[in-house]
Scaffold this motif. Sequence first.
Motif, PDB file in Angstrom:
ATOM      1  N   ASP A 188       0.861  -1.183   0.000  1.00 57.51           N
ATOM      2  CA  ASP A 188       0.000   0.000   0.000  1.00 57.51           C
ATOM      3  C   ASP A 188       0.894   1.228   0.000  1.00 57.51           C
TER       4      ASP A 188
ATOM      5  N   VAL B 201      -1.778   3.459   6.504  1.00 57.63           N
ATOM      6  CA  VAL B 201      -2.581   2.257   6.235  1.00 57.63           C
ATOM      7  C   VAL B 201      -1.756   1.011   6.531  1.00 57.63           C
TER       8      VAL B 201
ATOM      9  N   LEU C 147      -2.720  -1.723   9.394  1.00 51.17           N
ATOM     10  CA  LEU C 147      -2.949  -3.132   9.071  1.00 51.17           C
ATOM     11  C   LEU C 147      -1.982  -4.033   9.828  1.00 51.17           C
TER      12      LEU C 147
ATOM     13  N   ASP D 169      -2.979  -3.167  -2.736  1.00 48.81           N
ATOM     14  CA  ASP D 169      -3.795  -1.995  -3.044  1.00 48.81           C
ATOM     15  C   ASP D 169      -3.737  -1.752  -4.551  1.00 48.81           C
TER      16      ASP D 169
ATOM     17  N   LEU E 150      -7.032  -5.285  -1.871  1.00 51.74           N
ATOM     18  CA  LEU E 150      -7.587  -4.529  -0.754  1.00 51.74           C
ATOM     19  C   LEU E 150      -7.521  -3.067  -1.131  1.00 51.74           C
TER      20      LEU E 150
ATOM     21  N   SER F  18      -9.643   1.023  -1.679  1.00 51.61           N
ATOM     22  CA  SER F  18     -10.643   1.962  -1.161  1.00 51.61           C
ATOM     23  C   SER F  18     -11.830   2.102  -2.099  1.00 51.61           C
TER      24      SER F  18
ATOM     25  N   LYS G 209     -11.508  -1.381   1.889  1.00 47.22           N
ATOM     26  CA  LYS G 209     -10.916  -1.064   3.185  1.00 47.22           C
ATOM     27  C   LYS G 209     -11.948  -0.655   4.227  1.00 47.22           C
ATOM     28  N   HIS G 210     -13.062  -0.074   3.782  1.00 41.85           N
ATOM     29  CA  HIS G 210     -14.056   0.407   4.753  1.00 41.85           C
ATOM     30  C   HIS G 210     -15.018  -0.690   5.202  1.00 41.85           C
TER      31      HIS G 210
ATOM     32  N   LEU H 112     -12.499  -7.903   7.051  1.00 43.80           N
ATOM     33  CA  LEU H 112     -11.123  -7.997   6.555  1.00 43.80           C
ATOM     34  C   LEU H 112     -10.456  -9.268   7.068  1.00 43.80           C
TER      35      LEU H 112
END
Length: 204
Positions: free
Chosen positions: A9, A14, A18, A55, A82, A84, A105-106, A112
């Motif tokens: 990422d 972030v 994680l 990402d 993964l 956004s 991610k949300h 997750l």
Amino acid sequence: MLLRLLIVDDHPIVREGLKAFLGLYADLEVVGEADSGEEALSKSRSLSPDLVLLDLQLSDGHGLSFLPRFLSLPNPPKVLILTSFLEEDRLRQALSLGASGYLVKHAGPVALLEGIRAAGRGEVPLDPAAVRLLARPARNPLASLTPKEREVLTHLARGMSNKAIAQALGVSEKTIKTHVSSLLAKLNLKGRTQAALLAREQGL
């Protein structure tokens, strides 16, 4: 069984979040992190993670452009997207390229965690919104083109030059250049080769 993870990422916060969250679970181990695709590929070669959390927006390009390279490594990891954002085209492309799942991610820590473990077991975890998108008929990528642009694209698929297309359609080469630029922009393609490949995939 211990699942070894590599976090990829371009946002340090972030990655740290994680790493801290996943480090709470005894069956998960974060063995490395990277902010770029090239760095992630290098670390995958040296660390041999079981699963890469990838990402889509990286410091050196789009995550999907690196996905086939992860899967072609001598000891390929599973790759879980993964991101956004949830876009239908990216979702379908990721799965067609061999991604082991697609999460946003949300979605929350429980989703997750369950998704990572499912991917580690060989399942294909998907965000519920992704499932709904896949349930719809695939959008025709050529739907935005005008009839003339589709005609030009058909000639591109045959490997014809702008000059040859102009002669075939009885218009100026400048007009063909305009059509080519327009269809490339609409299809979000970088050049004639990609356009020709897409046209062939769509049966033109």
